[in-house]
Design an enzyme around this catalytic site. Structure first.
Site, PDB file in Angstrom:
ATOM      1  N   ASN A 182      35.770  16.440  41.855  1.00 58.37           N
ATOM      2  CA  ASN A 182      36.372  17.557  42.647  1.00 58.37           C
ATOM      3  C   ASN A 182      37.582  17.980  42.498  1.00 58.37           C
ATOM      4  O   ASN A 182      38.265  19.115  42.533  1.00 58.37           O
ATOM      5  CB  ASN A 182      35.298  17.872  43.935  1.00 58.37           C
ATOM      6  N   THR A 207      56.166  64.444  35.076  1.00 61.75           N
ATOM      7  CA  THR A 207      55.318  64.567  36.422  1.00 61.75           C
ATOM      8  C   THR A 207      53.812  64.716  36.556  1.00 61.75           C
ATOM      9  O   THR A 207      54.004  66.374  35.789  1.00 61.75           O
ATOM     10  CB  THR A 207      55.813  64.555  37.726  1.00 61.75           C
ATOM     11  N   HIS A 208      52.728  64.124  36.923  1.00 59.14           N
ATOM     12  CA  HIS A 208      51.352  64.914  36.140  1.00 59.14           C
ATOM     13  C   HIS A 208      51.441  65.138  35.017  1.00 59.14           C
ATOM     14  O   HIS A 208      51.033  66.378  34.456  1.00 59.14           O
ATOM     15  CB  HIS A 208      51.223  66.103  37.020  1.00 59.14           C
ATOM     16  N   SER A 237      42.471  55.842   9.139  1.00 64.73           N
ATOM     17  CA  SER A 237      40.757  56.148   9.260  1.00 64.73           C
ATOM     18  C   SER A 237      40.063  56.154   8.336  1.00 64.73           C
ATOM     19  O   SER A 237      40.463  56.172   6.889  1.00 64.73           O
ATOM     20  CB  SER A 237      41.087  58.024   9.885  1.00 64.73           C
ATOM     21  N   LYS A 239      45.417  60.058   8.411  1.00 66.93           N
ATOM     22  CA  LYS A 239      45.213  59.795   9.884  1.00 66.93           C
ATOM     23  C   LYS A 239      46.444  57.942  10.242  1.00 66.93           C
ATOM     24  O   LYS A 239      46.720  57.353   9.022  1.00 66.93           O
ATOM     25  CB  LYS A 239      44.156  59.131  10.442  1.00 66.93           C
ATOM     26  N   GLU A 251      46.011  51.678  21.776  1.00 67.29           N
ATOM     27  CA  GLU A 251      44.753  51.903  22.263  1.00 67.29           C
ATOM     28  C   GLU A 251      44.519  49.998  22.804  1.00 67.29           C
ATOM     29  O   GLU A 251      43.782  49.842  24.223  1.00 67.29           O
ATOM     30  CB  GLU A 251      43.868  52.262  21.440  1.00 67.29           C
ATOM     31  N   TYR A 283      33.449  22.121  47.538  1.00 67.52           N
ATOM     32  CA  TYR A 283      33.133  22.740  46.172  1.00 67.52           C
ATOM     33  C   TYR A 283      31.345  22.974  45.879  1.00 67.52           C
ATOM     34  O   TYR A 283      31.485  22.039  46.679  1.00 67.52           O
ATOM     35  CB  TYR A 283      33.795  21.041  45.066  1.00 67.52           C
ATOM     36  N   GLN A 306      33.084  25.997  39.029  1.00 69.97           N
ATOM     37  CA  GLN A 306      32.729  25.948  36.832  1.00 69.97           C
ATOM     38  C   GLN A 306      33.788  26.816  36.499  1.00 69.97           C
ATOM     39  O   GLN A 306      33.633  26.914  35.640  1.00 69.97           O
ATOM     40  CB  GLN A 306      31.790  25.192  36.797  1.00 69.97           C
TER      41      GLN A 306
END
Length: 476
Positions: A124, A169-170, A291, A297, A304, A331, A336
């Site tokens: 422990n 922003t946004h 791709s 691509k 990502e 404990y 664990q």
């Protein structure tokens, strides 16, 4: 820092267990399989050996071993370390965890003497000590990788100082800013991550060893000496709290989660800015993929994956918190699972940081595309400030410029194309000098308060980050 999970378990001629005297039957096979944590805690082997060496010396200081016995234990613990490093360890079916392996090997080498090492010690307090020893290294290495990423950001920001881009922003165009200012915004988030990890390192650096199973140690073990010997700043103050405490694990996974969230936001920005629609940056081929169907691509898979890993790391935080929520004091075997949550968070964050460093170091900045994206409607705030400097209250100035923007939109022209006479009909404070507020570069330099997007402010931001880099390098 890493040790591959054991894959070569063998049945030994005699099962070595750290417990079992009061049991008449062996554990059920299903329980044995569930109970074994060696595939996860094997990576603690070095920390377990370090703690065991120090504990052998503490036993000698307390009179439970003589100098020759202590020396023999310490030397054989080092022989076991060599076998771990060289992957010479042969695991047995009865090996529950890294503590069982190390003690079994020690007994094989030293006989009954090896069985005396655990005197007054419990798994422990042993495992929580191992985790804290591991944590110090994990924090140090994580800080080192954060330093590398901040360095990469600083280099790109310095190299491209003066390049303008739309600030958003946004996800809507807001005000012109310098590219360096945007990029450094992510470095300052990482700076706070460094501060969190440093605070955790210092706060958690107290020794639990000597707490026993829960009641403490009755054998004269000098815990203050043990703490100094193992590099801890102090000792835990309550043995029951010490053996059940995993707050430092929660804190570490939380820190990892915050870093991963910041990396995810950086990745999201870079993904957007690397699209054909923006084309502000180009991700290097080495951090892109293609791709299987569409030959043209060029996908930012590296970014990502960073974005996706953040969810996995955060799930580990939820997991450890829910585990602790349901445990009574001291404990319990639930704890664990702390290692699975902690190690996965650390490992996945390491991958993300390594990728992020590579992406930032190799990305190409497209100055022409960034500055071509600036539009006159983004001058609106500076025009409002122009009126403020003419004595117009800001709320009125905001309203007047809103009217100018609406008029320009109705006519399908830029606000800079609205004739001065019509501007003066909206607000008499407009003068011919409004034409001077059409220079994006000049406007950006006005934001010279601390933390702003002017060159002088960015230079100060770079100075602060370089100081951080220097401090982190000195601590590594």
């Amino acid at each position: 820092m890493t040790q591959k999970p054991p894959a070569n378990q063998e049945s030994g001629s005699s099962a070595y267990q750290l417990w079992g005297g009061r049991f008449s039957e062996q554990p059920h096979e299903a329980l044995q399989e569930l109970n074994i944590s060696l595939p996860y805690d094997a990576r603690l082997y070095a920390d377990d050996l370090d703690g065991s060496k120090a504990y052998a010396e503490a036993l000698m200081r307390a009179g439970h071993l003589n100098a020759a016995e202590c020396d023999k234990l310490v030397k054989n613990l080092e022989l076991i370390r060599y076998d771990w490093v060289e992957h010479l360890i042969k695991f047995e079916a009865s090996d529950e965890d890294v503590h069982t392996v190390n003690e079994r090997l020690l007994v094989e080498l030293t006989g009954d003497l090896g069985q005396r090492l655990h005197t007054g010690r419990s798994r422990n307090d042993q495992v929580v000590t191992d985790m804290k020893l591991w944590l110090r290294k994990a924090i140090r290495e994580t800080l080192g990788r954060l330093r590398q990423l901040i360095e990469a950001i600083v280099r790109q920001a310095e190299a491209h100082l003066g390049i303008l881009m739309p600030g958003y922003t946004h996800l809507q165009r807001a005000q012109p800013v310098q590219f360096s200012h945007w990029l450094l915004s992510h470095a300052f988030a990482l700076r706070e991550d460094c501060q969190r990890l440093t605070e955790l390192r210092d706060r958690s650096n107290v020794l639990p060893l000597g707490s026993g199973a829960l009641a403490g140690n009755p054998l004269g073990i000098d815990r203050a000496w043990l703490a100094e010997r193992l590099g801890f700043a102090g000792v835990t103050g309550n043995s029951m709290h010490a053996v059940g405490d995993r707050d430092f694990v929660v804190d570490f996974i939380y820190c990892c989660s915050m870093v991963s969230l910041h990396l995810s936001r950086l990745a999201e920005d870079l993904i957007i800015y690397s699209t054909k629609e923006f084309d502000f940056i180009k991700i290097a081929d080495t951090f892109s993929s293609g791709s299987s169907l569409m030959p043209q691509k060029r996908n930012p898979d590296s970014l990502e994956l960073i974005r996706g890993i953040s969810g996995l790391i955060t799930s580990n935080l939820t997991g450890i918190m829910m585990t602790i929520k349901g445990t009574p004091s001291t404990y319990n075997k639930d704890l664990q699972f702390d290692k699975q949550y902690c190690f996965q968070a650390y490992d996945k964050l390491t991958q993300s940081l390594n990728i992020a460093v590579g992406v930032v170091e190799t990305m190409k900045v497209q100055r022409h595309q960034m500055e071509s994206a600036l539009s006159s409607d983004m001058l609106a705030t500076d025009w409002a400030y122009y009126l403020v400097r003419k004595g117009v209250p800001f709320r009125q100035a905001h309203h007047h410029i809103g009217c100018v923007v609406a008029l320009a939109e109705q006519r399908g022209v830029d606000i800079t194309e609205v004739p001065l006479g019509e501007l003066q009909q909206i607000c008499s404070a407009f003068g011919a000098d409004i034409a001077s507020v059409a220079d994006y570069g000049h406007n950006v330099q006005q934001y010279d308060a601390i933390g702003g997007t002017s060159t002088a402010s960015i230079v100060e931001q770079l100075r602060l980050l370089k100081n951080l880099i220097k401090e982190l390098r000195q601590e590594s």
